[in-house]
Design a protein around this motif. Sequence first.
Motif, PDB file in Angstrom:
ATOM      1  N   SER A 276       0.830  -1.210   0.000  1.00  0.00           N
ATOM      2  CA  SER A 276       0.000   0.000   0.000  1.00  0.00           C
ATOM      3  C   SER A 276       0.858   1.250   0.000  1.00  0.00           C
ATOM      4  CB  SER A 276      -0.923   0.010   1.231  1.00  0.00           C
ATOM      5  OG  SER A 276      -1.813  -1.074   1.205  1.00  0.00           O
ATOM      6  N   LYS A 283       3.685   4.444  -9.192  1.00  0.00           N
ATOM      7  CA  LYS A 283       2.585   4.487 -10.167  1.00  0.00           C
ATOM      8  C   LYS A 283       3.029   5.000 -11.528  1.00  0.00           C
ATOM      9  CE  LYS A 283      -2.100   6.254 -10.852  1.00  0.00           C
ATOM     10  NZ  LYS A 283      -3.212   7.052 -10.285  1.00  0.00           N
ATOM     11  N   TYR A 291      -0.851  -1.337 -12.951  1.00  0.00           N
ATOM     12  CA  TYR A 291      -1.267  -0.634 -11.731  1.00  0.00           C
ATOM     13  C   TYR A 291      -2.636  -1.131 -11.266  1.00  0.00           C
ATOM     14  CZ  TYR A 291      -2.518   3.108  -8.526  1.00  0.00           C
ATOM     15  OH  TYR A 291      -2.912   3.809  -7.422  1.00  0.00           O
ATOM     16  N   SER A 292      -3.563  -1.289 -12.192  1.00  0.00           N
ATOM     17  CA  SER A 292      -4.910  -1.753 -11.857  1.00  0.00           C
ATOM     18  C   SER A 292      -4.869  -3.169 -11.273  1.00  0.00           C
ATOM     19  CB  SER A 292      -5.798  -1.727 -13.100  1.00  0.00           C
ATOM     20  OG  SER A 292      -7.078  -2.229 -12.815  1.00  0.00           O
ATOM     21  N   ASN A 295      -3.432  -3.053  -7.771  1.00  0.00           N
ATOM     22  CA  ASN A 295      -4.429  -2.444  -6.891  1.00  0.00           C
ATOM     23  C   ASN A 295      -5.540  -3.436  -6.548  1.00  0.00           C
ATOM     24  OD1 ASN A 295      -5.308   0.093  -5.540  1.00  0.00           O
ATOM     25  ND2 ASN A 295      -7.086  -0.159  -6.874  1.00  0.00           N
ATOM     26  N   CYS A 299      -6.644  -4.866  -2.887  1.00  0.00           N
ATOM     27  CA  CYS A 299      -8.023  -4.961  -2.376  1.00  0.00           C
ATOM     28  C   CYS A 299      -8.293  -6.353  -1.825  1.00  0.00           C
ATOM     29  CB  CYS A 299      -9.021  -4.635  -3.491  1.00  0.00           C
ATOM     30  SG  CYS A 299      -9.013  -2.898  -3.995  1.00  0.00           S
TER      31      CYS A 299
END
Length: 518
Positions: A276, A283, A291-292, A295, A299
Amino acid sequence: MLIKKTFPCDCGWSGEWVTGGFRKQKSLVEIVEDELVAAKQRKTREAWRTVYQKLLGKFLQCLTILKSDLGINLRLVESGVINLVIDDLRMITGFVINNYRLEKLMASVNEFNPFKVLGVKHYEIRHSNVLGWLLSPEENHHLGDFLFKKMVLEVLNLDKNIQRRGLFNVTETSIFLNSFHDLEVEREYTIESYQGSNKKYIDLVMVSHLHKMVVFIENKIYSTEGVNQLKIYYDTIVQKYPGYDILPIYLTLKDEQPSENYYFEYRYLSLYQLLSNLLPLKKEQMSDKVYSFINDYLCNLRELTVKESDHKEVCEELYREYSREVNYIVTCKEGEMNLQYLENKQLYDLIRKYKDISKYIKQHGDVDYFKRTFYQFIDQHPELTYREDRHDVAKGAFCYPKEYQLIQNFNGLTLENWYSDYPCPLIFDRQNNSISLKFEVGRFKDVHLEQRKKFVEFFRENTEFNPNDTDVGQIIRKQLPVKDWKNTEEILQKMNELYGMLRNDQEIIIQAIKDFWE
Protein backbone atom coordinates in the motif's frame (compact mmCIF):
# COMPACT_ATOMS: atom_id res chain seq x y z
CA MET A 1 -55.76 -45.50 1.10
CA LEU A 2 -56.64 -42.30 2.98
CA ILE A 3 -54.73 -41.50 6.17
CA LYS A 4 -56.93 -40.23 9.01
CA LYS A 5 -56.10 -38.40 12.22
CA THR A 6 -58.25 -36.90 14.95
CA PHE A 7 -57.29 -33.22 15.21
CA PRO A 8 -59.03 -30.77 17.59
CA CYS A 9 -59.08 -27.34 15.89
CA ASP A 10 -58.77 -24.07 17.85
CA CYS A 11 -61.89 -22.75 16.13
CA GLY A 12 -64.03 -25.36 17.90
CA TRP A 13 -64.26 -28.01 15.23
CA SER A 14 -63.05 -31.47 16.17
CA GLY A 15 -63.11 -34.44 13.88
CA GLU A 16 -61.13 -36.61 11.50
CA TRP A 17 -58.55 -34.78 9.46
CA VAL A 18 -58.53 -36.49 6.07
CA THR A 19 -55.36 -35.68 4.17
CA GLY A 20 -56.42 -36.84 0.75
CA GLY A 21 -53.45 -35.08 -0.83
CA PHE A 22 -50.97 -37.28 1.08
CA ARG A 23 -51.90 -40.79 0.06
CA LYS A 24 -49.23 -43.38 1.02
CA GLN A 25 -47.37 -40.65 2.96
CA LYS A 26 -47.35 -39.45 6.53
CA SER A 27 -50.30 -37.25 7.42
CA LEU A 28 -49.73 -33.58 8.11
CA VAL A 29 -50.42 -34.14 11.78
CA GLU A 30 -47.83 -36.93 11.94
CA ILE A 31 -45.31 -34.66 10.24
CA VAL A 32 -46.12 -31.91 12.78
CA GLU A 33 -45.66 -34.35 15.65
CA ASP A 34 -42.24 -35.45 14.34
CA GLU A 35 -41.06 -31.89 13.83
CA LEU A 36 -42.25 -30.74 17.26
CA VAL A 37 -40.39 -33.60 18.94
CA ALA A 38 -37.21 -32.59 17.10
CA ALA A 39 -37.69 -28.93 18.02
CA LYS A 40 -38.33 -29.78 21.66
CA GLN A 41 -35.01 -31.64 21.76
CA ARG A 42 -33.18 -28.59 20.35
CA LYS A 43 -34.90 -26.29 22.89
CA THR A 44 -34.40 -23.02 21.01
CA ARG A 45 -36.79 -20.38 19.80
CA GLU A 46 -35.33 -20.65 16.31
CA ALA A 47 -36.11 -24.39 16.29
CA TRP A 48 -39.81 -23.72 16.86
CA ARG A 49 -39.77 -21.03 14.18
CA THR A 50 -38.16 -23.50 11.78
CA VAL A 51 -40.99 -25.98 12.42
CA TYR A 52 -43.54 -23.38 11.48
CA GLN A 53 -41.68 -22.33 8.31
CA LYS A 54 -41.02 -25.90 7.23
CA LEU A 55 -44.66 -26.95 7.57
CA LEU A 56 -46.37 -23.78 6.41
CA GLY A 57 -46.44 -24.75 2.76
CA LYS A 58 -47.87 -28.21 3.45
CA PHE A 59 -50.39 -26.73 5.88
CA LEU A 60 -51.78 -24.19 3.44
CA GLN A 61 -52.03 -26.85 0.73
CA CYS A 62 -54.09 -29.00 3.10
CA LEU A 63 -56.43 -26.10 3.84
CA THR A 64 -57.56 -26.16 0.22
CA ILE A 65 -58.11 -29.93 0.38
CA LEU A 66 -60.04 -29.68 3.63
CA LYS A 67 -62.28 -26.91 2.34
CA SER A 68 -63.20 -28.82 -0.80
CA ASP A 69 -63.40 -32.34 0.66
CA LEU A 70 -65.00 -31.58 4.03
CA GLY A 71 -66.69 -28.24 3.43
CA ILE A 72 -65.16 -26.81 6.63
CA ASN A 73 -64.73 -23.07 7.18
CA LEU A 74 -61.18 -22.73 8.47
CA ARG A 75 -60.71 -19.00 8.00
CA LEU A 76 -59.70 -18.60 11.63
CA VAL A 77 -56.90 -21.14 11.21
CA GLU A 78 -55.81 -19.61 7.92
CA SER A 79 -55.86 -16.13 9.45
CA GLY A 80 -53.70 -17.30 12.34
CA VAL A 81 -51.08 -18.67 9.96
CA ILE A 82 -50.96 -15.40 8.00
CA ASN A 83 -50.64 -13.44 11.24
CA LEU A 84 -47.53 -15.47 12.06
CA VAL A 85 -46.08 -14.57 8.67
CA ILE A 86 -46.88 -10.88 9.25
CA ASP A 87 -45.14 -10.99 12.64
CA ASP A 88 -42.03 -12.45 11.03
CA LEU A 89 -42.22 -9.95 8.19
CA ARG A 90 -42.30 -7.08 10.66
CA MET A 91 -39.35 -8.55 12.55
CA ILE A 92 -37.16 -8.88 9.41
CA THR A 93 -38.28 -5.52 8.02
CA GLY A 94 -37.27 -3.84 11.28
CA PHE A 95 -33.82 -5.39 10.88
CA VAL A 96 -33.13 -4.39 7.27
CA ILE A 97 -34.87 -1.02 6.74
CA ASN A 98 -32.78 2.10 7.48
CA ASN A 99 -30.08 -0.06 9.07
CA TYR A 100 -27.11 1.93 7.83
CA ARG A 101 -24.54 -0.31 9.53
CA LEU A 102 -26.01 -3.28 7.67
CA GLU A 103 -26.06 -1.41 4.35
CA LYS A 104 -22.47 -0.23 4.78
CA LEU A 105 -21.35 -3.76 5.67
CA MET A 106 -23.11 -5.22 2.62
CA ALA A 107 -21.53 -2.63 0.33
CA SER A 108 -18.07 -3.40 1.71
CA VAL A 109 -18.45 -7.18 1.60
CA ASN A 110 -19.88 -7.09 -1.92
CA GLU A 111 -17.24 -4.71 -3.30
CA PHE A 112 -16.10 -5.88 -6.74
CA ASN A 113 -12.81 -7.72 -6.82
CA PRO A 114 -11.70 -9.95 -9.72
CA PHE A 115 -9.87 -12.31 -7.37
CA LYS A 116 -13.14 -12.93 -5.53
CA VAL A 117 -15.07 -13.33 -8.80
CA LEU A 118 -12.54 -15.91 -10.00
CA GLY A 119 -12.86 -17.78 -6.70
CA VAL A 120 -9.14 -17.58 -5.91
CA LYS A 121 -9.29 -15.19 -2.96
CA HIS A 122 -8.00 -17.75 -0.43
CA TYR A 123 -5.84 -19.97 -2.66
CA GLU A 124 -2.24 -20.04 -1.48
CA ILE A 125 -0.87 -21.01 -4.89
CA ARG A 126 -2.55 -17.97 -6.50
CA HIS A 127 -1.08 -15.67 -3.87
CA SER A 128 2.32 -17.27 -4.35
CA ASN A 129 2.08 -16.70 -8.11
CA VAL A 130 1.25 -13.01 -7.71
CA LEU A 131 3.89 -12.55 -5.03
CA GLY A 132 6.50 -14.32 -7.17
CA TRP A 133 5.67 -12.01 -10.08
CA LEU A 134 5.95 -8.91 -7.86
CA LEU A 135 9.29 -9.99 -6.37
CA SER A 136 10.95 -10.86 -9.68
CA PRO A 137 13.10 -7.91 -10.91
CA GLU A 138 12.72 -8.85 -14.59
CA GLU A 139 8.90 -8.78 -14.75
CA ASN A 140 6.96 -6.02 -16.53
CA HIS A 141 5.79 -4.23 -13.37
CA HIS A 142 8.99 -2.08 -13.47
CA LEU A 143 9.53 -2.42 -9.72
CA GLY A 144 12.93 -4.00 -10.24
CA ASP A 145 14.34 -5.41 -6.99
CA PHE A 146 12.76 -2.62 -4.92
CA LEU A 147 9.95 -4.71 -3.38
CA PHE A 148 12.25 -7.68 -2.76
CA LYS A 149 14.74 -5.55 -0.80
CA LYS A 150 12.00 -3.74 1.13
CA MET A 151 10.33 -6.99 2.15
CA VAL A 152 13.58 -8.69 3.27
CA LEU A 153 14.59 -5.62 5.31
CA GLU A 154 11.16 -5.50 6.93
CA VAL A 155 11.25 -9.21 7.82
CA LEU A 156 14.69 -8.87 9.42
CA ASN A 157 13.64 -5.88 11.53
CA LEU A 158 10.36 -7.22 12.95
CA ASP A 159 10.43 -7.43 16.75
CA LYS A 160 9.34 -11.07 16.67
CA ASN A 161 12.42 -11.93 14.56
CA ILE A 162 15.05 -10.15 16.66
CA GLN A 163 16.15 -13.37 18.38
CA ARG A 164 16.53 -15.06 14.98
CA ARG A 165 18.57 -12.24 13.48
CA GLY A 166 21.89 -13.97 14.18
CA LEU A 167 20.85 -16.92 11.98
CA PHE A 168 21.15 -14.78 8.81
CA ASN A 169 24.61 -13.29 8.24
CA VAL A 170 23.81 -10.65 5.61
CA THR A 171 23.62 -7.11 7.00
CA GLU A 172 20.78 -4.68 6.33
CA THR A 173 23.28 -2.26 4.79
CA SER A 174 24.40 -4.87 2.25
CA ILE A 175 20.84 -5.66 1.25
CA PHE A 176 20.02 -1.96 0.94
CA LEU A 177 23.06 -1.11 -1.22
CA ASN A 178 23.40 -4.27 -3.32
CA SER A 179 21.61 -4.79 -6.63
CA PHE A 180 19.65 -8.03 -6.96
CA HIS A 181 19.02 -7.73 -10.69
CA ASP A 182 20.18 -11.36 -11.06
CA LEU A 183 17.51 -12.67 -8.68
CA GLU A 184 15.90 -15.89 -9.95
CA VAL A 185 12.38 -16.53 -8.68
CA GLU A 186 10.95 -20.05 -8.87
CA ARG A 187 7.36 -20.81 -7.90
CA GLU A 188 6.37 -24.24 -6.65
CA TYR A 189 10.00 -25.35 -6.29
CA THR A 190 9.87 -29.15 -6.62
CA ILE A 191 11.43 -31.58 -4.15
CA GLU A 192 11.32 -34.93 -5.93
CA SER A 193 11.76 -37.01 -2.79
CA TYR A 194 13.10 -36.66 0.74
CA GLN A 195 14.00 -39.80 2.72
CA GLY A 196 11.30 -41.79 0.96
CA SER A 197 8.55 -39.15 1.23
CA ASN A 198 6.28 -38.06 -1.63
CA LYS A 199 7.04 -35.17 -3.98
CA LYS A 200 6.78 -31.77 -2.24
CA TYR A 201 6.71 -28.15 -3.34
CA ILE A 202 8.17 -25.00 -1.77
CA ASP A 203 5.91 -22.04 -2.54
CA LEU A 204 8.61 -19.52 -3.52
CA VAL A 205 12.40 -19.81 -3.83
CA MET A 206 14.48 -16.71 -4.72
CA VAL A 207 18.18 -17.11 -5.47
CA SER A 208 20.93 -14.52 -6.06
CA HIS A 209 24.07 -16.33 -7.22
CA LEU A 210 25.89 -13.01 -7.40
CA HIS A 211 25.50 -12.45 -3.65
CA LYS A 212 25.24 -16.14 -2.68
CA MET A 213 21.89 -15.63 -0.98
CA VAL A 214 18.65 -17.64 -0.96
CA VAL A 215 15.29 -16.40 0.33
CA PHE A 216 12.43 -18.89 0.32
CA ILE A 217 8.83 -18.47 1.47
CA GLU A 218 6.40 -21.01 2.87
CA ASN A 219 2.97 -19.50 2.39
CA LYS A 220 0.07 -20.38 4.72
CA ILE A 221 -3.39 -18.83 4.50
CA TYR A 222 -5.82 -21.34 5.98
CA SER A 223 -3.84 -24.56 5.65
CA THR A 224 -1.62 -26.01 8.36
CA GLU A 225 1.88 -27.47 8.34
CA GLY A 226 2.52 -31.01 7.23
CA VAL A 227 4.64 -33.38 9.31
CA ASN A 228 8.26 -32.13 9.28
CA GLN A 229 7.33 -29.94 6.31
CA LEU A 230 9.42 -26.91 7.31
CA LYS A 231 12.44 -29.02 8.26
CA ILE A 232 12.34 -30.87 4.92
CA TYR A 233 12.19 -27.59 2.99
CA TYR A 234 15.07 -26.03 4.90
CA ASP A 235 17.29 -29.11 4.69
CA THR A 236 16.66 -29.33 0.95
CA ILE A 237 17.67 -25.70 0.32
CA VAL A 238 20.77 -26.01 2.52
CA GLN A 239 21.86 -29.10 0.60
CA LYS A 240 21.09 -27.54 -2.79
CA TYR A 241 22.94 -24.28 -2.08
CA PRO A 242 25.98 -25.00 0.12
CA GLY A 243 27.80 -21.89 1.33
CA TYR A 244 24.84 -19.58 0.60
CA ASP A 245 23.18 -17.35 3.21
CA ILE A 246 19.65 -18.66 3.61
CA LEU A 247 16.59 -16.74 4.84
CA PRO A 248 13.49 -18.96 5.37
CA ILE A 249 10.26 -16.94 5.71
CA TYR A 250 6.99 -18.25 7.16
CA LEU A 251 4.21 -16.11 5.63
CA THR A 252 0.82 -16.45 7.37
CA LEU A 253 -2.57 -14.79 7.52
CA LYS A 254 -3.36 -15.29 11.21
CA ASP A 255 0.06 -14.79 12.81
CA GLU A 256 0.72 -18.50 13.32
CA GLN A 257 4.16 -19.44 14.61
CA PRO A 258 6.37 -21.87 12.66
CA SER A 259 7.18 -25.24 14.19
CA GLU A 260 10.86 -24.67 13.37
CA ASN A 261 12.24 -21.64 15.22
CA TYR A 262 14.81 -20.76 12.53
CA TYR A 263 12.02 -19.61 10.19
CA PHE A 264 11.47 -15.84 10.17
CA GLU A 265 7.83 -14.82 10.70
CA TYR A 266 5.95 -12.51 8.36
CA ARG A 267 2.24 -11.65 8.09
CA TYR A 268 0.00 -10.82 5.16
CA LEU A 269 -1.04 -7.70 7.02
CA SER A 270 2.57 -6.45 6.90
CA LEU A 271 2.76 -7.34 3.21
CA TYR A 272 -0.46 -5.42 2.57
CA GLN A 273 0.87 -2.34 4.38
CA LEU A 274 4.17 -2.55 2.50
CA LEU A 275 2.48 -2.75 -0.92
CA SER A 276 0.00 0.00 0.00
CA ASN A 277 2.84 2.38 0.78
CA LEU A 278 4.88 1.34 -2.24
CA LEU A 279 2.25 1.41 -5.00
CA PRO A 280 1.61 5.20 -5.09
CA LEU A 281 5.38 5.84 -5.24
CA LYS A 282 5.80 3.64 -8.32
CA LYS A 283 2.59 4.49 -10.17
CA GLU A 284 4.27 6.64 -12.82
CA GLN A 285 6.59 3.77 -13.77
CA MET A 286 3.76 1.31 -14.41
CA SER A 287 1.26 0.87 -17.18
CA ASP A 288 -2.38 1.41 -16.29
CA LYS A 289 -3.09 -2.32 -16.61
CA VAL A 290 -0.27 -3.29 -14.25
CA TYR A 291 -1.27 -0.63 -11.73
CA SER A 292 -4.91 -1.75 -11.86
CA PHE A 293 -3.92 -5.41 -11.37
CA ILE A 294 -1.71 -4.67 -8.34
CA ASN A 295 -4.43 -2.44 -6.89
CA ASP A 296 -6.96 -5.27 -7.27
CA TYR A 297 -4.55 -7.59 -5.48
CA LEU A 298 -4.23 -5.02 -2.69
CA CYS A 299 -8.02 -4.96 -2.38
CA ASN A 300 -7.92 -8.73 -2.04
CA LEU A 301 -5.27 -8.50 0.70
CA ARG A 302 -7.31 -5.83 2.45
CA GLU A 303 -10.31 -8.17 2.55
CA LEU A 304 -8.16 -10.94 4.01
CA THR A 305 -6.48 -8.75 6.63
CA VAL A 306 -7.73 -5.27 7.48
CA LYS A 307 -11.32 -5.51 6.28
CA GLU A 308 -12.07 -8.79 8.04
CA SER A 309 -10.79 -7.29 11.27
CA ASP A 310 -12.89 -4.14 10.79
CA HIS A 311 -15.95 -6.18 9.86
CA LYS A 312 -15.68 -8.33 12.96
CA GLU A 313 -16.53 -5.45 15.28
CA VAL A 314 -19.54 -4.42 13.17
CA CYS A 315 -20.74 -8.04 12.92
CA GLU A 316 -20.50 -8.48 16.67
CA GLU A 317 -22.57 -5.32 17.22
CA LEU A 318 -25.22 -6.36 14.68
CA TYR A 319 -25.43 -9.91 15.99
CA ARG A 320 -25.64 -8.70 19.57
CA GLU A 321 -28.62 -6.47 18.67
CA TYR A 322 -30.29 -8.62 16.01
CA SER A 323 -29.36 -12.22 16.81
CA ARG A 324 -32.99 -13.34 16.59
CA GLU A 325 -33.45 -11.82 13.13
CA VAL A 326 -30.08 -13.07 11.83
CA ASN A 327 -30.67 -16.62 13.08
CA TYR A 328 -34.16 -16.60 11.59
CA ILE A 329 -32.84 -15.66 8.13
CA VAL A 330 -29.90 -18.09 8.31
CA THR A 331 -31.99 -21.09 9.36
CA CYS A 332 -35.04 -20.38 7.19
CA LYS A 333 -35.42 -22.74 4.22
CA GLU A 334 -36.97 -20.39 1.69
CA GLY A 335 -37.35 -23.24 -0.80
CA GLU A 336 -40.05 -24.76 1.44
CA MET A 337 -42.05 -21.53 1.84
CA ASN A 338 -45.53 -21.29 0.38
CA LEU A 339 -45.86 -18.26 -1.89
CA GLN A 340 -49.66 -18.24 -2.12
CA TYR A 341 -50.00 -15.02 -0.14
CA LEU A 342 -48.42 -11.58 -0.64
CA GLU A 343 -46.89 -11.57 2.85
CA ASN A 344 -45.14 -14.87 2.17
CA LYS A 345 -43.73 -13.55 -1.11
CA GLN A 346 -42.41 -10.43 0.60
CA LEU A 347 -40.81 -12.47 3.37
CA TYR A 348 -39.33 -14.82 0.78
CA ASP A 349 -37.77 -11.90 -1.13
CA LEU A 350 -36.23 -10.41 2.03
CA ILE A 351 -34.77 -13.73 3.14
CA ARG A 352 -33.21 -14.36 -0.27
CA LYS A 353 -31.73 -10.86 -0.41
CA TYR A 354 -30.23 -10.92 3.10
CA LYS A 355 -29.34 -14.61 3.43
CA ASP A 356 -25.63 -14.25 2.51
CA ILE A 357 -24.96 -11.17 4.64
CA SER A 358 -26.78 -12.78 7.58
CA LYS A 359 -24.52 -15.82 7.30
CA TYR A 360 -21.52 -13.48 7.24
CA ILE A 361 -22.76 -11.61 10.33
CA LYS A 362 -23.33 -14.85 12.20
CA GLN A 363 -19.93 -16.25 11.17
CA HIS A 364 -18.01 -13.19 12.40
CA GLY A 365 -20.35 -11.91 15.10
CA ASP A 366 -21.56 -14.97 17.00
CA VAL A 367 -18.99 -14.62 19.75
CA ASP A 368 -18.69 -16.67 22.91
CA TYR A 369 -18.58 -13.68 25.26
CA PHE A 370 -18.18 -15.93 28.27
CA LYS A 371 -14.90 -17.43 27.04
CA ARG A 372 -13.64 -14.07 25.81
CA THR A 373 -14.27 -12.65 29.28
CA PHE A 374 -12.61 -15.65 30.92
CA TYR A 375 -9.34 -14.81 29.16
CA GLN A 376 -9.66 -11.19 30.29
CA PHE A 377 -10.16 -12.46 33.84
CA ILE A 378 -7.01 -14.60 33.64
CA ASP A 379 -5.04 -11.61 32.33
CA GLN A 380 -6.13 -9.63 35.39
CA HIS A 381 -5.00 -12.38 37.76
CA PRO A 382 -1.39 -13.42 37.08
CA GLU A 383 -1.56 -15.80 40.05
CA LEU A 384 -3.91 -18.02 38.00
CA THR A 385 -3.33 -20.08 34.87
CA TYR A 386 -5.05 -22.78 32.81
CA ARG A 387 -4.35 -25.74 30.56
CA GLU A 388 -4.11 -24.12 27.13
CA ASP A 389 -4.94 -27.16 25.01
CA ARG A 390 -7.96 -28.30 27.03
CA HIS A 391 -9.57 -25.97 29.58
CA ASP A 392 -12.98 -25.02 28.22
CA VAL A 393 -16.13 -27.10 28.26
CA ALA A 394 -19.55 -26.37 26.77
CA LYS A 395 -20.70 -24.13 29.62
CA GLY A 396 -17.58 -23.49 31.63
CA ALA A 397 -13.86 -22.91 31.92
CA PHE A 398 -11.16 -24.41 34.16
CA CYS A 399 -8.23 -22.62 35.79
CA TYR A 400 -6.03 -23.15 38.83
CA PRO A 401 -3.59 -21.25 41.09
CA LYS A 402 0.00 -21.20 39.85
CA GLU A 403 0.96 -22.08 43.41
CA TYR A 404 -0.07 -25.65 42.60
CA GLN A 405 3.04 -25.92 40.42
CA LEU A 406 5.23 -25.64 43.53
CA ILE A 407 3.48 -28.36 45.51
CA GLN A 408 5.41 -31.62 45.49
CA ASN A 409 3.65 -34.83 44.34
CA PHE A 410 0.58 -32.87 43.20
CA ASN A 411 1.17 -33.08 39.44
CA GLY A 412 0.38 -36.03 37.15
CA LEU A 413 -2.57 -37.28 39.21
CA THR A 414 -5.43 -36.41 36.84
CA LEU A 415 -6.58 -38.14 33.67
CA GLU A 416 -4.62 -36.98 30.64
CA ASN A 417 -7.74 -35.83 28.77
CA TRP A 418 -9.17 -33.91 31.71
CA TYR A 419 -9.48 -30.13 31.74
CA SER A 420 -6.86 -29.28 34.36
CA ASP A 421 -3.28 -30.35 35.09
CA TYR A 422 -4.10 -30.45 38.80
CA PRO A 423 -6.95 -32.20 40.61
CA CYS A 424 -8.44 -29.20 42.49
CA PRO A 425 -9.29 -26.62 39.81
CA LEU A 426 -11.37 -23.48 39.94
CA ILE A 427 -14.29 -23.88 37.54
CA PHE A 428 -16.54 -21.16 36.16
CA ASP A 429 -19.95 -22.51 35.15
CA ARG A 430 -22.72 -20.62 33.35
CA GLN A 431 -26.39 -21.36 33.70
CA ASN A 432 -29.34 -19.60 32.05
CA ASN A 433 -29.38 -16.59 34.36
CA SER A 434 -26.38 -17.09 36.64
CA ILE A 435 -22.66 -17.75 36.82
CA SER A 436 -20.90 -19.83 39.46
CA LEU A 437 -17.35 -20.50 40.61
CA LYS A 438 -16.35 -23.63 42.45
CA PHE A 439 -13.42 -25.66 43.70
CA GLU A 440 -13.70 -29.41 43.22
CA VAL A 441 -11.67 -32.57 43.63
CA GLY A 442 -11.49 -33.79 40.05
CA ARG A 443 -10.86 -36.98 38.12
CA PHE A 444 -7.82 -39.04 39.13
CA LYS A 445 -6.09 -41.73 37.13
CA ASP A 446 -7.05 -45.25 38.17
CA VAL A 447 -3.65 -45.87 39.76
CA HIS A 448 -4.21 -42.91 42.09
CA LEU A 449 -7.83 -43.62 43.12
CA GLU A 450 -6.82 -44.88 46.56
CA GLN A 451 -4.84 -41.67 47.12
CA ARG A 452 -7.88 -39.68 46.06
CA LYS A 453 -10.04 -41.42 48.62
CA LYS A 454 -7.54 -40.63 51.39
CA PHE A 455 -7.24 -37.03 50.13
CA VAL A 456 -11.02 -36.52 50.34
CA GLU A 457 -11.08 -38.02 53.85
CA PHE A 458 -8.27 -35.65 54.85
CA PHE A 459 -10.30 -32.70 53.58
CA ARG A 460 -13.33 -33.74 55.60
CA GLU A 461 -11.34 -34.24 58.78
CA ASN A 462 -9.17 -31.11 58.61
CA THR A 463 -11.39 -28.46 56.98
CA GLU A 464 -15.02 -27.44 57.04
CA PHE A 465 -15.46 -28.70 53.48
CA ASN A 466 -17.15 -31.98 52.64
CA PRO A 467 -16.34 -33.13 49.07
CA ASN A 468 -17.85 -36.48 48.07
CA ASP A 469 -15.68 -39.43 47.10
CA THR A 470 -17.14 -39.94 43.61
CA ASP A 471 -15.01 -39.21 40.54
CA VAL A 472 -15.80 -35.47 40.89
CA GLY A 473 -16.42 -33.96 44.32
CA GLN A 474 -17.42 -30.34 44.87
CA ILE A 475 -15.50 -28.55 47.65
CA ILE A 476 -17.24 -25.15 47.64
CA ARG A 477 -19.39 -23.18 45.21
CA LYS A 478 -20.59 -19.58 44.93
CA GLN A 479 -23.15 -18.20 42.48
CA LEU A 480 -24.30 -14.79 41.20
CA PRO A 481 -27.02 -13.67 38.75
CA VAL A 482 -26.17 -12.46 35.22
CA LYS A 483 -28.59 -10.22 33.30
CA ASP A 484 -26.87 -10.06 29.89
CA TRP A 485 -24.55 -12.81 28.62
CA LYS A 486 -23.39 -10.51 25.81
CA ASN A 487 -22.14 -7.84 28.21
CA THR A 488 -18.48 -8.67 28.85
CA GLU A 489 -18.17 -5.93 31.48
CA GLU A 490 -20.96 -7.47 33.55
CA ILE A 491 -19.57 -11.00 33.16
CA LEU A 492 -16.06 -9.86 34.14
CA GLN A 493 -17.43 -8.03 37.16
CA LYS A 494 -19.28 -11.18 38.31
CA MET A 495 -16.18 -13.34 37.78
CA ASN A 496 -14.11 -11.00 39.93
CA GLU A 497 -16.80 -10.87 42.61
CA LEU A 498 -17.00 -14.66 42.75
CA TYR A 499 -13.23 -14.98 42.89
CA GLY A 500 -13.13 -12.47 45.73
CA MET A 501 -15.78 -14.46 47.62
CA LEU A 502 -13.54 -17.57 47.44
CA ARG A 503 -10.14 -16.04 48.18
CA ASN A 504 -10.12 -16.93 51.88
CA ASP A 505 -11.38 -20.43 51.09
CA GLN A 506 -8.69 -20.76 48.42
CA GLU A 507 -5.97 -20.18 51.00
CA ILE A 508 -7.44 -22.88 53.25
CA ILE A 509 -7.73 -25.31 50.32
CA ILE A 510 -4.15 -24.73 49.16
CA GLN A 511 -2.83 -25.22 52.68
CA ALA A 512 -4.77 -28.48 53.04
CA ILE A 513 -3.33 -29.66 49.71
CA LYS A 514 0.20 -28.87 50.89
CA ASP A 515 -0.35 -30.63 54.22
CA PHE A 516 -1.54 -33.81 52.53
CA TRP A 517 0.73 -34.10 49.49
CA GLU A 518 4.06 -32.72 50.68
